[in-house]
Design a protein around this motif. Structure first.
Motif, PDB file in Angstrom:
ATOM      1  N   ASP A   4      27.107  34.278 -39.244  1.00 16.83           N
ATOM      2  CA  ASP A   4      27.170  32.867 -38.713  1.00 16.83           C
ATOM      3  C   ASP A   4      28.348  32.266 -38.031  1.00 16.83           C
ATOM      4  N   GLN A   5      28.443  32.422 -36.715  1.00 19.73           N
ATOM      5  CA  GLN A   5      29.433  31.829 -36.149  1.00 19.73           C
ATOM      6  C   GLN A   5      29.744  30.584 -35.611  1.00 19.73           C
ATOM      7  N   ILE A   6      28.484  29.667 -35.845  1.00 15.98           N
ATOM      8  CA  ILE A   6      28.472  28.446 -35.929  1.00 15.98           C
ATOM      9  C   ILE A   6      28.893  27.658 -37.111  1.00 15.98           C
ATOM     10  N   ARG A   7      28.858  28.441 -38.083  1.00 19.05           N
ATOM     11  CA  ARG A   7      29.431  27.803 -39.547  1.00 19.05           C
ATOM     12  C   ARG A   7      28.552  26.743 -39.908  1.00 19.05           C
ATOM     13  N   TYR A   8      27.189  27.047 -40.118  1.00 19.19           N
ATOM     14  CA  TYR A   8      26.302  25.743 -40.409  1.00 19.19           C
ATOM     15  C   TYR A   8      26.686  25.378 -42.097  1.00 19.19           C
ATOM     16  N   ASP A   9      27.233  26.250 -42.782  1.00 22.42           N
ATOM     17  CA  ASP A   9      27.581  25.725 -43.880  1.00 22.42           C
ATOM     18  C   ASP A   9      28.566  24.787 -43.867  1.00 22.42           C
ATOM     19  N   ILE A  10      29.688  24.883 -43.258  1.00 23.65           N
ATOM     20  CA  ILE A  10      30.502  23.855 -42.928  1.00 23.65           C
ATOM     21  C   ILE A  10      30.124  22.635 -42.183  1.00 23.65           C
ATOM     22  N   LEU A  11      29.107  22.599 -41.261  1.00 26.27           N
ATOM     23  CA  LEU A  11      28.573  21.648 -40.574  1.00 26.27           C
ATOM     24  C   LEU A  11      27.619  20.623 -41.824  1.00 26.27           C
ATOM     25  N   ALA A  12      26.915  21.194 -42.500  1.00 25.76           N
ATOM     26  CA  ALA A  12      26.193  20.702 -43.753  1.00 25.76           C
ATOM     27  C   ALA A  12      27.128  20.093 -44.842  1.00 25.76           C
ATOM     28  N   GLN A  13      28.213  20.466 -45.042  1.00 27.89           N
ATOM     29  CA  GLN A  13      29.021  19.975 -45.927  1.00 27.89           C
ATOM     30  C   GLN A  13      29.649  18.782 -45.218  1.00 27.89           C
ATOM     31  N   GLU A  14      30.093  18.827 -44.144  1.00 26.18           N
ATOM     32  CA  GLU A  14      30.668  17.610 -43.392  1.00 26.18           C
ATOM     33  C   GLU A  14      29.753  16.495 -43.298  1.00 26.18           C
ATOM     34  N   ALA A  15      28.325  16.815 -42.893  1.00 29.47           N
ATOM     35  CA  ALA A  15      27.345  15.808 -43.014  1.00 29.47           C
ATOM     36  C   ALA A  15      26.983  15.076 -44.094  1.00 29.47           C
ATOM     37  N   LEU A  16      26.907  16.026 -45.321  1.00 29.15           N
ATOM     38  CA  LEU A  16      26.901  15.346 -46.611  1.00 29.15           C
ATOM     39  C   LEU A  16      27.910  14.657 -47.121  1.00 29.15           C
ATOM     40  N   ARG A  17      29.190  14.817 -46.524  1.00 35.12           N
ATOM     41  CA  ARG A  17      30.401  13.910 -46.987  1.00 35.12           C
ATOM     42  C   ARG A  17      30.088  12.798 -46.330  1.00 35.12           C
ATOM     43  N   GLY A  18      29.579  12.942 -45.179  1.00 37.44           N
ATOM     44  CA  GLY A  18      29.257  11.572 -44.168  1.00 37.44           C
ATOM     45  C   GLY A  18      28.588  10.645 -44.890  1.00 37.44           C
ATOM     46  N   VAL A  19      27.363  11.051 -45.651  1.00 32.96           N
ATOM     47  CA  VAL A  19      26.530  10.244 -46.422  1.00 32.96           C
ATOM     48  C   VAL A  19      27.334   9.744 -47.358  1.00 32.96           C
ATOM     49  N   MET A  20      28.145  10.394 -48.279  1.00 39.78           N
ATOM     50  CA  MET A  20      28.925   9.710 -49.309  1.00 39.78           C
ATOM     51  C   MET A  20      29.843   8.557 -48.745  1.00 39.78           C
ATOM     52  N   ARG A  21      30.598   9.132 -47.572  1.00 37.58           N
ATOM     53  CA  ARG A  21      31.337   7.768 -46.836  1.00 37.58           C
ATOM     54  C   ARG A  21      30.614   6.907 -46.496  1.00 37.58           C
ATOM     55  N   LYS A  22      29.499   6.740 -45.951  1.00 37.75           N
ATOM     56  CA  LYS A  22      28.699   5.652 -45.549  1.00 37.75           C
ATOM     57  C   LYS A  22      28.284   4.921 -46.833  1.00 37.75           C
ATOM     58  N   VAL A  23      28.003   5.323 -47.735  1.00 44.21           N
ATOM     59  CA  VAL A  23      27.437   4.570 -48.803  1.00 44.21           C
ATOM     60  C   VAL A  23      28.703   3.902 -49.704  1.00 44.21           C
ATOM     61  N   LEU A  24      29.892   4.700 -49.649  1.00 39.72           N
ATOM     62  CA  LEU A  24      30.880   3.743 -50.266  1.00 39.72           C
ATOM     63  C   LEU A  24      31.486   2.722 -49.571  1.00 39.72           C
ATOM     64  N   ALA A  25      31.289   2.998 -47.970  1.00 45.88           N
ATOM     65  CA  ALA A  25      31.752   2.136 -47.261  1.00 45.88           C
ATOM     66  C   ALA A  25      30.872   0.651 -47.342  1.00 45.88           C
ATOM     67  N   GLU A  26      29.599   0.914 -47.217  1.00 47.37           N
ATOM     68  CA  GLU A  26      28.856  -0.308 -47.458  1.00 47.37           C
ATOM     69  C   GLU A  26      28.831  -0.994 -48.858  1.00 47.37           C
ATOM     70  N   VAL A  27      29.129  -0.206 -49.863  1.00 46.28           N
ATOM     71  CA  VAL A  27      29.589  -0.722 -51.313  1.00 46.28           C
ATOM     72  C   VAL A  27      30.857  -1.564 -51.168  1.00 46.28           C
ATOM     73  N   ALA A  28      31.786  -1.102 -50.308  1.00 50.12           N
ATOM     74  CA  ALA A  28      33.212  -1.874 -50.142  1.00 50.12           C
ATOM     75  C   ALA A  28      32.713  -3.071 -49.478  1.00 50.12           C
ATOM     76  N   ARG A  29      31.921  -3.165 -48.690  1.00 43.83           N
ATOM     77  CA  ARG A  29      31.547  -4.382 -47.820  1.00 43.83           C
ATOM     78  C   ARG A  29      31.056  -5.441 -48.646  1.00 43.83           C
TER      79      ARG A  29
END
Length: 179
Positions: A4-29
């Motif tokens: 896997d030269q694209i590194r889908y595992d890393i891309l998926a982890q980053e995308a899921l961390r983005g979900v957490m980031r977006k939820v926490l940012a909304e709660v902060a607001r």
């Protein structure tokens, strides 16, 4: 199997961390909507984690915080978040990079994300394998007035204490799932 030269595992982890980031940012607001609340497990020794020496001494490897009724100054950036919580009636400011987070769980809707935290980013792998540490479950003390208030006078701070003796109790997030 092809490499896997694209590194889908890393891309998926980053995308899921983005979900957490977006939820926490909304709660902060806007504050926590409805019955939503979060259990966030993170590696206390990971680069960028800033907690008091008292907390790091008590939880040298990982801990779980609960953002629910009482917290303050929740701030979210592209790389992490900071929040004020109280531990045994002592106010603390925690700074946690998203890269240190191992788990994010909202039991109100049974939503869970699990992340890989690189061993070198948290602690020496042989130390982690040799001695498991308990996960602290903490209900914070007071909430910033600007956020939505949910008062529960009977709610007390809950902290899982390490077991006495040779081993330690490890509390899994599974313990908090609705059955």
């Amino acid at each position: 199997m092809a490499e896997d030269q694209i590194r889908y595992d890393i891309l998926a982890q980053e995308a899921l961390r983005g979900v957490m980031r977006k939820v926490l940012a909304e709660v902060a607001r806007t504050g926590l909507p409805g019955n939503h609340h979060f259990f966030i497990t993170f590696m206390t020794g990971a680069p960028g984690v800033r907690i008091s020496s008292r907390l790091h001494e008590r939880y040298p490897e990982q801990m779980t915080i609960v953002i629910q009724f009482q917290y303050w100054d929740l701030k979210v950036t592209d790389t992490g978040f900071e929040v004020g919580l109280s531990f045994s009636d002592v106010p603390e400011k925690l700074e946690i990079p998203f890269s240190a987070v191992r788990g994010f769980y909202d039991p109100s809707v049974n939503f869970e994300l699990e992340f890989e935290v690189k061993a070198e980013a948290a602690a020496a792998p042989e130390e982690v394998a040799a001695k498991p540490e308990p996960i602290a479950v903490v209900k914070p003390a007071e909430r910033k007035p600007a956020t939505k208030k949910k008062a529960d006078a009977t709610e007390k701070e809950a902290v899982e204490e390490p077991a006495h003796g040779k081993g330690a109790d490890v509390v899994s997030l599974d313990a908090f799932r609705k059955k």
